[in-house]
Enzyme design. Structure first.
Site, PDB file in Angstrom:
ATOM      1  N   GLU A 261       0.626  -1.558   0.201  1.00 65.47           N
ATOM      2  CA  GLU A 261      -0.191   0.401  -0.182  1.00 65.47           C
ATOM      3  C   GLU A 261       1.242   1.721  -0.186  1.00 65.47           C
ATOM      4  OE1 GLU A 261      -3.307   2.094   2.544  1.00 65.47           O
ATOM      5  OE2 GLU A 261      -2.556   0.278   3.401  1.00 65.47           O
ATOM      6  N   HIS A 567      -2.674  10.390  -1.875  1.00 66.02           N
ATOM      7  CA  HIS A 567      -2.318   8.649  -2.514  1.00 66.02           C
ATOM      8  C   HIS A 567      -2.203   8.674  -3.506  1.00 66.02           C
ATOM      9  CE1 HIS A 567      -3.660   5.760   0.742  1.00 66.02           C
ATOM     10  NE2 HIS A 567      -3.663   6.303   1.595  1.00 66.02           N
TER      11      HIS A 567
END
Length: 582
Positions: A261, A567
């Site tokens: 991630e 992100h």
């Protein structure tokens, strides 16, 4: 190739095709290449010159009009200004205007010019093709420049698995036809690597699916036999990042995190920075005890209650403890708590387990006690050594309240200046967000032990890197995060309370080479011979400290509105996975 030849090749300049008597570097020569100044400085000079002379001439002409002086009468300064005007105008027109006009009038001119240039380059390159191929073949750089002298194989996009031998081919056919069980290959062949290779090839033939992207080589399959994984066909690669240093209890730790991630490691690292700049974090270990809860059944609830009273009677504890402790030199019984459901009795044993996570250790001790109890309670029917009152790998209120494994509290005071400069938010916003999100929001969702922002993210990443059981992330991520303004609202007190961190530094995946290296990085590899259990307890506090850093950073990103932007920057790949060969 001998070393003298190698050193000669390394000093040779690369041969480049020639174009019009000049060294051709693959780029079209531009007029700006001949300028004595960088292009942006040259443009700045001519822009300034153009607008300066325009302003000067307009001012002079306005004065002449007011004084009724003929405009065609000019002095030396005006002549210089007019010359500078035309010079700068011609430069700017040539730089910005001609290409634009040509693109409108002759849009294909550049295409034809490019094709002519390519033809010329190709013709010149053919003459030197054979010489270049000979040089490049011998001196091609197959490894990074810094490792050019290191004897290492070239980097491969997909692992290459050697074809099976004739003997292996027969075994593969037997596995495919069902004549030989796949699980028995290790015992029959005595070679774990060979067994994995045969099993892998048989699986590909049975399913018709390629496993080309799954690595097989460079792994010690002997190390996982009988303790980590059955019927292996390869291994999955997970990148490991480093967050830190985390300043915890007066020591610095570089925390390994295995994750796919994006942003997770970077975010945790920012939290570590904020903690370090504020003087570090401190932790307290509240409890250390693994649990196992068998379930037994009697003919009546009254009989089940009799056993409950017997187990909870302090006078019987010493006897039960002696029976339990025979199973291990590290496992020591701490308590037994019972719960009844009808005629079924659930007995929750708790014990210390040294530096091991301790599930096997406590299971053996519980089995000893059950065998002992059969003497006084022969009508006891043991349904299962685990009755889910433990509770393992499931969210459970008993773990949230009573704890399981290591119960840890970790805290830090973050100065207001660090909150503003590093975390890009303010104390008041963080306190309000934590109350509405982690506390009220989790309550609205009916969360069980989930009063936090993303504790499981950090717990999972550290667990995978250090060889813990990833499934125990469920209860190990039980966490309540608290933010409170202190020092008249100037600073932020942040804490995480985690009642059931289940970790060990021996056994299971901790003995694998990669995971052992990560434990060694933290200084908790293996068992502590001076103080049994201290390595596992230290690892639990590091996990809590890492969660503290992760909570602090993510909450700050949410308060400052940075989550989506970060992100998009770190968790988005531009690679077209459909084009990756399988």
């Amino acid at each position: 190739m001998d070393m003298s030849r190698r050193s000669t090749n390394k000093t040779m300049a690369p041969v480049k095709p020639m174009k019009m008597g000049l060294v051709y570097d693959g780029k079209e020569p531009k007029a700006s290449d001949a300028l004595p100044l960088p292009l942006y400085l040259t443009n700045g000079v001519f822009f300034t010159l153009f607008f300066s002379v325009v302003y000067f001439l307009l001012s002079r002409w306005r004065e002449k009009i007011r004084n009724s002086t003929p405009l065609h009468i000019v002095d030396l300064s005006e002549i210089v200004a007019i010359v500078a005007f035309f010079a700068s105008f011609i430069y700017l027109l040539g730089f910005f205007g001609i290409d634009f006009v040509q693109s409108l009038l002759r849009p294909s001119a550049d295409v034809w010019a490019a094709e002519d240039d390519d033809a010329a380059v190709t013709a010149n390159a053919i003459a030197q093709k054979h010489d270049e191929e000979a040089i490049l073949k011998e001196d091609a750089c197959k490894v990074p420049c810094g490792a050019a002298l290191v004897d290492s194989p070239p980097r491969q996009l997909a692992p290459v698995v050697p074809p099976p031998t004739e003997e292996d081919e027969e075994i593969i056919k037997s596995v495919v036809e069902g004549k030989m069980p796949s699980y028995s290959l290790e015992s029959k062949l005595g070679d774990c690597k060979r067994a994995a290779s045969i099993r892998r090839e048989a699986l590909q033939r049975m399913t018709g699916k390629s496993l080309a992207g799954l690595p097989l080589e460079n792994f010690d399959y002997e190390s996982i036999l009988g303790q980590c994984c059955e019927m292996p066909i390869g291994y999955v690669q997970i990148p490991v990042g480093i967050a830190g240093p985390l300043f915890l209890d007066g020591r610095e730790y570089m925390v390994p995190m295995a994750t796919t991630e994006g942003c997770l490691v970077a975010s945790t690292n920012r939290g570590c920075k904020a903690i370090n700049l504020s003087g570090g974090a401190s932790s307290v270990l509240l409890r250390d005890g693994m649990t196992r809860a068998p379930v037994v059944r009697f003919a009546t609830a009254q009989r089940a209650a009799q056993l409950k009273f017997f187990l909870e009677d302090p006078e019987n504890y010493e006897t039960l403890s002696m029976v339990f402790n025979r199973s291990s030199r590290f496992g020591r019984l701490q308590s037994i708590k019972c719960a009844i459901a009808g005629k079924n009795l659930y007995m929750r044993f708790s014990c210390s387990t040294g530096d091991a996570m301790g599930m096997n250790m406590i299971s053996k001790g519980v089995q000893n006690v059950l065998d002992f109890l059969q003497n006084d309670f022969p009508d006891m029917d043991v349904i299962g050594i685990s009755g889910n009152f433990c509770s393992d790998k499931k969210p459970a209120a008993v773990n949230w309240i009573e704890g399981r494994g290591k119960s840890v509290v970790c805290e830090a005071i973050i100065s207001g200046d660090v909150v503003r400069t590093v975390l890009k938010t303010n104390v008041e916003a963080l306190v309000e967000l934590n109350m509405l999100k982690n506390l009220a929001g989790s309550a609205m969702a009916g969360a069980l032990g989930g009063f936090n922002a993303h504790a499981s993210n950090i717990v999972s990443a550290v667990y995978i890197a250090t060889g813990q059981d990833p499934a125990q992330n469920v209860e190990s991520s039980h966490c309540i995060t608290m933010f409170e303004a202190v020092n008249d609202g100037k600073d932020l007190h942040v804490s995480v309370t985690m009642p059931s961190i289940e970790v060990g530094t021996v056994g299971g995946g901790t003995q694998l080479a990669s995971q052992s290296a990560c434990l060694n990085l933290l200084g908790v590899k293996g068992a502590n011979r001076e103080a049994a259990g201290s390595n596992a307890r230290l690892l639990a506090t590091i996990v809590a400290g890492s969660v503290l850093a992760g909570e602090l950073s993510l909450m700050s990103a949410l308060a400052a509105g940075q989550l989506v932007r970060s992100h998009m920057k770190y968790n988005r790949s531009s690679k077209d996975v459909s084009k990756i060969s399988s």
